[in-house]
Design a protein around this motif. Structure first.
Motif, PDB file in Angstrom:
ATOM      1  N   LEU A 146       0.828  -1.206   0.000  1.00 40.33           N
ATOM      2  CA  LEU A 146       0.000   0.000   0.000  1.00 40.33           C
ATOM      3  C   LEU A 146       0.865   1.259   0.000  1.00 40.33           C
ATOM      4  O   LEU A 146       0.603   2.216  -0.741  1.00 40.33           O
ATOM      5  N   LEU A 147       1.886   1.271   0.833  1.00 45.48           N
ATOM      6  CA  LEU A 147       2.779   2.429   0.891  1.00 45.48           C
ATOM      7  C   LEU A 147       3.487   2.635  -0.451  1.00 45.48           C
ATOM      8  O   LEU A 147       3.616   3.763  -0.930  1.00 45.48           O
ATOM      9  N   TYR A 148       3.932   1.535  -1.043  1.00 47.31           N
ATOM     10  CA  TYR A 148       4.642   1.640  -2.316  1.00 47.31           C
ATOM     11  C   TYR A 148       3.735   2.225  -3.389  1.00 47.31           C
ATOM     12  O   TYR A 148       4.112   3.183  -4.090  1.00 47.31           O
ATOM     13  N   PHE A 149       2.539   1.649  -3.553  1.00 43.37           N
ATOM     14  CA  PHE A 149       1.670   2.098  -4.646  1.00 43.37           C
ATOM     15  C   PHE A 149       1.080   3.475  -4.366  1.00 43.37           C
ATOM     16  O   PHE A 149       0.846   4.252  -5.307  1.00 43.37           O
ATOM     17  N   ALA A 150       0.836   3.806  -3.094  1.00 45.32           N
ATOM     18  CA  ALA A 150       0.380   5.156  -2.781  1.00 45.32           C
ATOM     19  C   ALA A 150       1.459   6.172  -3.141  1.00 45.32           C
ATOM     20  O   ALA A 150       1.175   7.234  -3.731  1.00 45.32           O
ATOM     21  N   GLY A 151       2.716   5.853  -2.809  1.00 42.48           N
ATOM     22  CA  GLY A 151       3.809   6.739  -3.198  1.00 42.48           C
ATOM     23  C   GLY A 151       3.968   6.835  -4.696  1.00 42.48           C
ATOM     24  O   GLY A 151       4.236   7.915  -5.248  1.00 42.48           O
ATOM     25  N   TYR A 152       3.788   5.702  -5.395  1.00 43.72           N
ATOM     26  CA  TYR A 152       3.890   5.701  -6.853  1.00 43.72           C
ATOM     27  C   TYR A 152       2.804   6.574  -7.473  1.00 43.72           C
ATOM     28  O   TYR A 152       3.068   7.320  -8.421  1.00 43.72           O
ATOM     29  N   VAL A 153       1.593   6.490  -6.933  1.00 41.97           N
ATOM     30  CA  VAL A 153       0.492   7.305  -7.454  1.00 41.97           C
ATOM     31  C   VAL A 153       0.795   8.793  -7.281  1.00 41.97           C
ATOM     32  O   VAL A 153       0.605   9.598  -8.209  1.00 41.97           O
ATOM     33  N   LEU A 154       1.275   9.171  -6.103  1.00 43.28           N
ATOM     34  CA  LEU A 154       1.577  10.585  -5.864  1.00 43.28           C
ATOM     35  C   LEU A 154       2.703  11.070  -6.781  1.00 43.28           C
ATOM     36  O   LEU A 154       2.611  12.146  -7.380  1.00 43.28           O
ATOM     37  N   LEU A 155       3.762  10.272  -6.903  1.00 48.67           N
ATOM     38  CA  LEU A 155       4.897  10.672  -7.738  1.00 48.67           C
ATOM     39  C   LEU A 155       4.508  10.752  -9.211  1.00 48.67           C
ATOM     40  O   LEU A 155       4.881  11.691  -9.923  1.00 48.67           O
ATOM     41  N   THR A 156       3.750   9.760  -9.672  1.00 48.52           N
ATOM     42  CA  THR A 156       3.335   9.766 -11.074  1.00 48.52           C
ATOM     43  C   THR A 156       2.391  10.916 -11.363  1.00 48.52           C
ATOM     44  O   THR A 156       2.458  11.533 -12.438  1.00 48.52           O
ATOM     45  N   GLY A 157       1.506  11.219 -10.418  1.00 50.25           N
ATOM     46  CA  GLY A 157       0.602  12.351 -10.597  1.00 50.25           C
ATOM     47  C   GLY A 157       1.346  13.663 -10.725  1.00 50.25           C
ATOM     48  O   GLY A 157       1.014  14.514 -11.571  1.00 50.25           O
ATOM     49  N   VAL A 158       2.383  13.837  -9.909  1.00 51.73           N
ATOM     50  CA  VAL A 158       3.186  15.060  -9.984  1.00 51.73           C
ATOM     51  C   VAL A 158       3.915  15.143 -11.317  1.00 51.73           C
ATOM     52  O   VAL A 158       3.991  16.204 -11.941  1.00 51.73           O
ATOM     53  N   ARG A 159       4.451  14.004 -11.781  1.00 52.16           N
ATOM     54  CA  ARG A 159       5.178  13.996 -13.046  1.00 52.16           C
ATOM     55  C   ARG A 159       4.249  14.156 -14.244  1.00 52.16           C
ATOM     56  O   ARG A 159       4.677  14.605 -15.316  1.00 52.16           O
ATOM     57  N   LEU A 160       2.992  13.776 -14.085  1.00 51.57           N
ATOM     58  CA  LEU A 160       2.055  13.838 -15.207  1.00 51.57           C
ATOM     59  C   LEU A 160       1.689  15.273 -15.555  1.00 51.57           C
ATOM     60  O   LEU A 160       1.450  15.587 -16.721  1.00 51.57           O
ATOM     61  N   VAL A 161       1.666  16.149 -14.569  1.00 47.59           N
ATOM     62  CA  VAL A 161       1.224  17.532 -14.798  1.00 47.59           C
ATOM     63  C   VAL A 161       2.091  18.248 -15.829  1.00 47.59           C
ATOM     64  O   VAL A 161       1.574  18.776 -16.813  1.00 47.59           O
ATOM     65  N   PRO A 162       3.436  18.302 -15.677  1.00 46.35           N
ATOM     66  CA  PRO A 162       4.233  18.985 -16.711  1.00 46.35           C
ATOM     67  C   PRO A 162       4.182  18.308 -18.064  1.00 46.35           C
ATOM     68  O   PRO A 162       4.225  18.977 -19.089  1.00 46.35           O
ATOM     69  N   VAL A 163       4.089  16.958 -18.100  1.00 45.53           N
ATOM     70  CA  VAL A 163       4.001  16.258 -19.383  1.00 45.53           C
ATOM     71  C   VAL A 163       2.728  16.655 -20.117  1.00 45.53           C
ATOM     72  O   VAL A 163       2.729  16.947 -21.306  1.00 45.53           O
ATOM     73  N   ALA A 164       1.599  16.693 -19.392  1.00 47.54           N
ATOM     74  CA  ALA A 164       0.331  17.070 -20.011  1.00 47.54           C
ATOM     75  C   ALA A 164       0.362  18.522 -20.474  1.00 47.54           C
ATOM     76  O   ALA A 164      -0.170  18.876 -21.521  1.00 47.54           O
ATOM     77  N   ALA A 165       1.023  19.397 -19.684  1.00 50.82           N
ATOM     78  CA  ALA A 165       1.087  20.809 -20.057  1.00 50.82           C
ATOM     79  C   ALA A 165       1.891  21.007 -21.332  1.00 50.82           C
ATOM     80  O   ALA A 165       1.501  21.758 -22.226  1.00 50.82           O
ATOM     81  N   VAL A 166       3.022  20.311 -21.448  1.00 52.05           N
ATOM     82  CA  VAL A 166       3.846  20.416 -22.652  1.00 52.05           C
ATOM     83  C   VAL A 166       3.100  19.883 -23.856  1.00 52.05           C
ATOM     84  O   VAL A 166       3.116  20.468 -24.941  1.00 52.05           O
ATOM     85  N   ALA A 167       2.397  18.742 -23.673  1.00 55.36           N
ATOM     86  CA  ALA A 167       1.639  18.171 -24.789  1.00 55.36           C
ATOM     87  C   ALA A 167       0.539  19.113 -25.235  1.00 55.36           C
ATOM     88  O   ALA A 167       0.272  19.276 -26.422  1.00 55.36           O
ATOM     89  N   GLY A 168      -0.115  19.765 -24.275  1.00 55.14           N
ATOM     90  CA  GLY A 168      -1.196  20.682 -24.616  1.00 55.14           C
ATOM     91  C   GLY A 168      -0.690  21.917 -25.333  1.00 55.14           C
ATOM     92  O   GLY A 168      -1.304  22.420 -26.266  1.00 55.14           O
ATOM     93  N   SER A 169       0.478  22.447 -24.903  1.00 52.55           N
ATOM     94  CA  SER A 169       1.012  23.649 -25.533  1.00 52.55           C
ATOM     95  C   SER A 169       1.463  23.401 -26.955  1.00 52.55           C
ATOM     96  O   SER A 169       1.494  24.295 -27.785  1.00 52.55           O
ATOM     97  N   GLY A 170       1.827  22.130 -27.262  1.00 52.51           N
ATOM     98  CA  GLY A 170       2.288  21.821 -28.613  1.00 52.51           C
ATOM     99  C   GLY A 170       1.211  21.277 -29.506  1.00 52.51           C
ATOM    100  O   GLY A 170       1.488  20.850 -30.617  1.00 52.51           O
ATOM    101  N   ALA A 171      -0.041  21.284 -29.016  1.00 51.47           N
ATOM    102  CA  ALA A 171      -1.122  20.677 -29.794  1.00 51.47           C
ATOM    103  C   ALA A 171      -1.388  21.432 -31.084  1.00 51.47           C
ATOM    104  O   ALA A 171      -1.816  20.862 -32.072  1.00 51.47           O
ATOM    105  N   GLY A 172      -1.119  22.740 -31.078  1.00 51.55           N
ATOM    106  CA  GLY A 172      -1.420  23.517 -32.274  1.00 51.55           C
ATOM    107  C   GLY A 172      -0.273  23.567 -33.250  1.00 51.55           C
ATOM    108  O   GLY A 172      -0.348  24.263 -34.256  1.00 51.55           O
TER     109      GLY A 172
END
Length: 204
Positions: A146-172
């Motif tokens: 539980l601790l491992y996957f909870a930490g993985y979820v938090l870390l992946t969520g934090v890393r997902l934000v900049p990736v999604a932002a870069v993808a969105g800015s380059g959509a056009g």
């Protein structure tokens, strides 16, 4: 494993959609990436099957050992790919050249497959009336996962934000990547499976 029907069906839908997208990634990927997507598809569909509410379908007693064997077999390629981080310095250097997260992802897949084996073994040994009521697994191991996957979820969520932002800015801009080639969607799928794993472990 089987909780309330409403949350159970939400978990089934989330895992099934994740598994389906991983199949799309298999078609657009090649080599190691295709194998990784296949392993994640297996995880997604396996988790969806295990999360079906007991009121709708109760698996026969032989199903849980089958799950354990299938996910144990799925752990072998991840163990083989991650062996460099554990004992072979030369391969570890090669993985470092590919990227510092390459070996870590193999280790994560290994932990995920091991967690599925663990849950299958717990469910195989639990009485039918106790499924989904908790208290069937080893508290220390369940807590560590539980601790491992909870930490993985938090870390992946934090890393997902900049990736999604870069993808969105380059959509056009110029050409757009296919559905199976978008890193933010692949990471979102891994985040979804991490959340689902936490939810399933909480029912043990």
């Amino acid at each position: 494993m089987h909780g309330p029907a409403s949350s159970g069906w939400l978990l089934v839908a989330l895992c099934a959609v994740t598994g389906a997208y991983c199949l799309v990634r298999m078609r657009s990927g090649a080599g190691e990436e295709r194998g990784t997507a296949g392993g994640e598809a297996l995880m997604g569909f396996g988790m969806a099957a295990m999360a079906v509410p007991a009121a709708v379908f109760t698996p026969p007693s032989w199903a849980w050992p089958v799950y354990a064997v299938v996910f144990g077999a799925a752990a072998v390629p991840a163990l083989w790919a991650a062996r460099a981080l554990l004992m072979d310095r030369r391969d570890a250097a090669e993985i470092h050249q590919k990227g510092p997260r390459a070996g870590a992802h193999h280790l994560h897949h290994l932990v995920g497959a091991g967690a599925m084996v663990y849950m299958s073994v717990v469910m195989a040994g639990a009485p039918a009336h106790a499924h989904g009521q908790g208290g069937s697994g080893a508290p220390l191991l369940t807590g560590a996962l539980l601790l491992y996957f909870a930490g993985y979820v938090l870390l992946t969520g934090v890393r997902l934000v900049p990736v999604a932002a870069v993808a969105g800015s380059g959509a056009g801009g110029g050409g757009s990547a296919g559905w199976g080639d978008r890193p933010e969607l692949a990471r979102a799928c891994r985040l979804s499976m991490g959340i689902s794993m936490v939810a399933m472990l909480l029912t043990l």
